[in-house]
Design an enzyme around this catalytic site. Sequence first.
Site, PDB file in Angstrom:
ATOM      1  N   ASP A  47       9.443   9.859  20.757  1.00  0.00           N
ATOM      2  CA  ASP A  47       8.510  10.155  19.663  1.00  0.00           C
ATOM      3  C   ASP A  47       9.176  11.121  18.683  1.00  0.00           C
ATOM      4  OD1 ASP A  47       8.569  12.197  21.578  1.00  0.00           O
ATOM      5  OD2 ASP A  47       6.453  12.719  21.352  1.00  0.00           O
ATOM      6  N   HIS A 101      14.059  20.719  25.347  1.00  0.00           N
ATOM      7  CA  HIS A 101      13.354  19.839  26.290  1.00  0.00           C
ATOM      8  C   HIS A 101      14.055  18.476  26.451  1.00  0.00           C
ATOM      9  CE1 HIS A 101       9.821  22.483  26.163  1.00  0.00           C
ATOM     10  NE2 HIS A 101       9.853  22.432  24.854  1.00  0.00           N
TER      11      HIS A 101
HETATM   12  O1  LIG Z   1       2.155  22.731  21.535  1.00  0.00           O
HETATM   13  C1  LIG Z   1       3.298  22.473  21.878  1.00  0.00           C
HETATM   14  N1  LIG Z   1       4.104  23.425  22.304  1.00  0.00           N
HETATM   15  C2  LIG Z   1       5.386  23.155  22.667  1.00  0.00           C
HETATM   16  N2  LIG Z   1       5.928  21.937  22.654  1.00  0.00           N
HETATM   17  C3  LIG Z   1       5.180  20.931  22.234  1.00  0.00           C
HETATM   18  C4  LIG Z   1       3.871  21.156  21.854  1.00  0.00           C
HETATM   19  N3  LIG Z   1       3.384  20.010  21.533  1.00  0.00           N
HETATM   20  C5  LIG Z   1       4.343  19.103  21.693  1.00  0.00           C
HETATM   21  N4  LIG Z   1       5.459  19.655  22.105  1.00  0.00           N
HETATM   22  C6  LIG Z   1       6.658  18.833  22.381  1.00  0.00           C
HETATM   23  O2  LIG Z   1       6.401  18.289  23.677  1.00  0.00           O
HETATM   24  C7  LIG Z   1       7.544  18.327  24.489  1.00  0.00           C
HETATM   25  C8  LIG Z   1       7.472  19.381  25.573  1.00  0.00           C
HETATM   26  O3  LIG Z   1       6.243  19.548  26.043  1.00  0.00           O
HETATM   27  C9  LIG Z   1       8.694  18.589  23.562  1.00  0.00           C
HETATM   28  O4  LIG Z   1       9.208  17.367  23.084  1.00  0.00           O
HETATM   29  C10 LIG Z   1       8.047  19.435  22.465  1.00  0.00           C
HETATM   30  O5  LIG Z   1       8.784  19.340  21.283  1.00  0.00           O
END
Ligand SMILES: O=c1[nH]cnc2c1ncn2[C@@H]1O[C@H](CO)[C@@H](O)[C@H]1O
Length: 321
Positions: free
Chosen positions: A13, A245
């Site tokens: 994504d 991540h």
């Molecule tokens: O609210 C949030 N805080 C941190 N990471 C987030 C958030 N929403 C989406 N991601 C995204 O989700 C994955 C890790 O959980 C990572 O791809 C990050 O960029």
Amino acid sequence: MAAEPKKIIIDTDPGIDDAMAIFLALRSPEVELIGLTTIYGNVYTTLATRNALHLLEVAGRTDIPVAEGSHVTITKGTKLRIADFVHGADGLGNQNFDPPKTKPIEQSAAAFLVKQAKLHPGKVTVVALGPLTNIALAIELDPEFCKNIRQIVLLGGAFSVNGNVNPAAEANIFGDPEAADIVFTCGADVLAVGINVTHQVVLTAAGRDKLMQSNGRFAQYLCKILEVYFSYHREAYSTGGVYLHDPTAFLAAVNPSLFTYTEGAVRVQTTGITRGLTLLDNTQKKFGEVTEWTDKPTVKVAVTVDAPTIVKLLMERLMQS
Ligand SMILES: O=c1[nH]cnc2c1ncn2[C@@H]1O[C@H](CO)[C@@H](O)[C@H]1O
């Protein structure tokens, strides 16, 4: 003789850290990237597809197919949580890149996953970097998928730590908890890399400067889009670095010896205030009664990570590009 490169499909994504993982994959000699499948999460699916095509165009790899994934959750839910506040409205650091010239293939993401797994039984690894809808759809589409697929390495979950959407849930699992529960219990070789691990793998501002000073094409591109990701981390976590991540999850598929693991059944909470919670039965207690974890297939869950080596590998490969 060098081992045959591992066939990998990245379900993605994009997303700033997704872009890092995709570029890393393209610079990893251990890997043959045989396709990208797209999903909502950091952006809506339509934009994820556009960004996936754009990234391959930037890399000069338009030979790699992109299959568009689901626009709704596995339960047909249309109320999606989109993390544009992490990655920018365009998902790639608000750079307003030109639209790609290429198009996705006709096949859906789930159909592509099923077909590739069948075509190369025991050879294809899926690295899932977003909510798990496409993977769950593939499992529903073909009962043999879990047998045919070599491994599903997923970035998701918060094992024994707080989530990043709320104290219970990590973003990818929260995006489609029902799909995640299907994947965790499907019987395939599943390896979960949660934020309990990825929060230890950080790109510092000094690391970004080093990328910026290199002549690497990918490094240069990423430095531009990383600004938004850095400012989100400053705001949300009061830290000067960013969490790596997606590149970390990708490297778990390529070089598992950089991690240690535990193994047990994982279930996902689908209701209430803890919707999206991932809970591992660590098997330390023999429960007297049958539980929702009893007789479920076990999965691997990453526990520790060699963070310095991950960062070093990522930097080296991006700077070489
Ligand atoms: O609210 C949030 N805080 C941190 N990471 C987030 C958030 N929403 C989406 N991601 C995204 O989700 C994955 C890790 O959980 C990572 O791809 C990050 O960029």
